[in-house]
Motif scaffolding. Structure first.
Motif, short mmCIF file in Angstrom:
data_model
loop_
_atom_site.label_atom_id
_atom_site.label_comp_id
_atom_site.label_asym_id
_atom_site.label_seq_id
_atom_site.Cartn_x
_atom_site.Cartn_y
_atom_site.Cartn_z
N LEU A 100 0.88 -1.26 0.10
CA LEU A 100 -0.15 -0.05 0.03
C LEU A 100 1.11 1.09 -0.08
N SER A 101 1.85 1.27 -0.71
CA SER A 101 2.91 2.47 -0.89
C SER A 101 3.81 2.42 -1.95
N ARG A 117 -3.03 3.72 -0.05
CA ARG A 117 -4.19 3.43 0.85
C ARG A 117 -5.55 4.09 0.39
N GLY A 118 -6.48 3.32 -0.09
CA GLY A 118 -7.80 3.76 -0.64
C GLY A 118 -7.67 4.19 -2.12
N GLU A 119 -6.34 3.88 -2.75
CA GLU A 119 -6.28 4.24 -4.22
C GLU A 119 -6.09 2.93 -5.03
N HIS A 120 -6.40 2.97 -6.22
CA HIS A 120 -5.89 1.99 -7.12
C HIS A 120 -5.07 2.41 -8.35
N VAL A 121 -4.00 1.82 -8.19
CA VAL A 121 -2.81 2.41 -9.11
C VAL A 121 -2.90 1.90 -10.50
N ARG A 122 -3.59 2.80 -11.64
CA ARG A 122 -3.80 2.38 -12.92
C ARG A 122 -2.47 2.54 -13.84
N ILE A 132 6.03 9.11 -12.38
CA ILE A 132 4.79 9.55 -12.23
C ILE A 132 3.95 8.38 -11.82
N ILE A 133 2.81 8.39 -11.18
CA ILE A 133 1.76 7.34 -10.75
C ILE A 133 0.37 8.20 -10.79
N VAL A 134 -0.55 7.27 -11.76
CA VAL A 134 -1.98 7.62 -12.16
C VAL A 134 -2.82 6.53 -11.38
N SER A 135 -3.77 7.36 -10.48
CA SER A 135 -4.76 6.38 -9.62
C SER A 135 -5.98 6.88 -10.20
N TRP A 149 6.11 13.41 -2.84
CA TRP A 149 5.53 13.28 -3.96
C TRP A 149 4.31 14.52 -4.19
N GLU A 150 4.30 15.07 -5.44
CA GLU A 150 3.49 16.07 -5.72
C GLU A 150 2.24 15.39 -6.33
N LYS A 151 1.02 15.83 -5.70
CA LYS A 151 -0.37 15.49 -5.98
C LYS A 151 -1.15 16.53 -6.95
N GLY A 152 -1.66 15.76 -7.95
CA GLY A 152 -2.48 16.49 -8.98
C GLY A 152 -3.71 16.01 -8.97
N HIS A 153 -4.91 16.77 -8.81
CA HIS A 153 -6.32 16.18 -8.80
C HIS A 153 -6.90 16.04 -10.03
N ILE A 154 -7.62 14.88 -10.22
CA ILE A 154 -8.36 14.59 -11.51
C ILE A 154 -9.86 14.46 -10.96
#
Length: 270
Positions: A100-101, A117-122, A132-135, A149-154
């Motif tokens: 979970l990390s 945690r609570g995210e599904h990595v796509r 980069i990571i896209v969840s 880690w810098e977070k961008g919202h979708i």
């Protein structure tokens, strides 16, 4: 004259001959290929009712490939021809997927962790100086100049195209472009209004983005954007160099000079 006994004998002989002939004709069919009817078998509905067709057993020599489901994240491919001569790029950052990390390891040995945690990595990838990571919830980026880690919202977007550069990465949906800048460790959002992405490239500290309506050049350290309208033209080829970027559209060329930070229009028919 034949007697009755002779007639009965003749009848018995004929019966034996006929019976023997029938047996001779049946024996070959007993050794015939039992699978000669393999393959599709169709059933006629004789009572005019809709019946479900029984499952068919495919022929053993017939291979029917399965069609995989189309992924919701694909690697972006340029529509215009990219003539950029890219240097050898070494990936100087890495991450490890834990429980979970994700833990990123920078070039100086720094370790930066992010809880999924609570995210599904796509989608996840490292290239050059960034990862980069896209969840299903967030866009995440980290670089060698990061402290976290810098977070961008979708928001409610399901399908993406991803393009990786040495210093920048692009995540494109049908409505927006999300650009990760490794220099500033920041996600920048570019709206698409009645236009679609057709080209993306990153060489050193410059990014070139081509849509069906305009050309964008972004200076990564300063985050300044330079834009030129295509005037209903189409870019067929582009090339990034150390001092300029060329965009070719038939007999016309747009040259972006790094020194002056302007687009110059050149007519190639002169």
């Amino acid at each position: 004259m034949f007697s009755w006994q002779h007639s009965k004998l003749i009848i018995k002989v004929l019966t034996v001959i006929i019976g023997f002939s029938i047996v001779i004709g049946i024996i070959p069919s007993l050794f015939a290929n039992p699978n000669q009817f393999d393959g599709d078998m169709y059933y006629m509905d004789t009572v005019g009712q809709n019946r479900s067709r029984p499952p068919q057993r495919p022929h053993p020599d017939l291979h029917v490939p399965t069609v995989p489901a189309k992924p919701d994240i694909t690697v972006f491919s340029n529509e215009p021809t990219d003539k950029t001569a890219y240097p050898y790029i070494q990936t100087t950052i890495n991450f490890v997927e834990g429980h979970l990390s994700y833990k990123a390891f920078l070039s100086d040995g720094t370790e930066i962790s992010y809880s999924t945690r609570g995210e599904h990595v796509r989608y996840s990838k490292c290239f050059g100086d960034l990862c980069i990571i896209v969840s299903q919830k967030n866009l995440l980026g980290v670089s060698n100049s990061s402290t976290e880690w810098e977070k961008g919202h979708i928001f409610g977007e399901e399908r993406y195209q991803v393009a990786m550069g040495h210093k920048a990465a692009l995540v494109a949906s049908d409505r927006k472009l999300y650009l990760y800048n490794s220099y500033t460790n920041h996600w920048d959002t570019i709206s698409l209004e009645q236009e679609t992405l057709s080209g993306f490239a990153n060489l050193y500290d410059k990014v070139a983005i081509i849509t069906t309506r305009r050309m964008l050049v972004i200076d990564l350290p300063s985050e300044v954007q330079f834009e030129e309208n295509l005037l209903l033209r189409r870019i067929y080829q582009f090339e990034m160099r150390d001092g300029f970027i060329n965009f070719y559209s038939g007999s016309k060329l747009w040259m972006f000079r790094h020194q002056t930070e302007t687009f110059e229009e050149v007519d190639l028919t002169d």
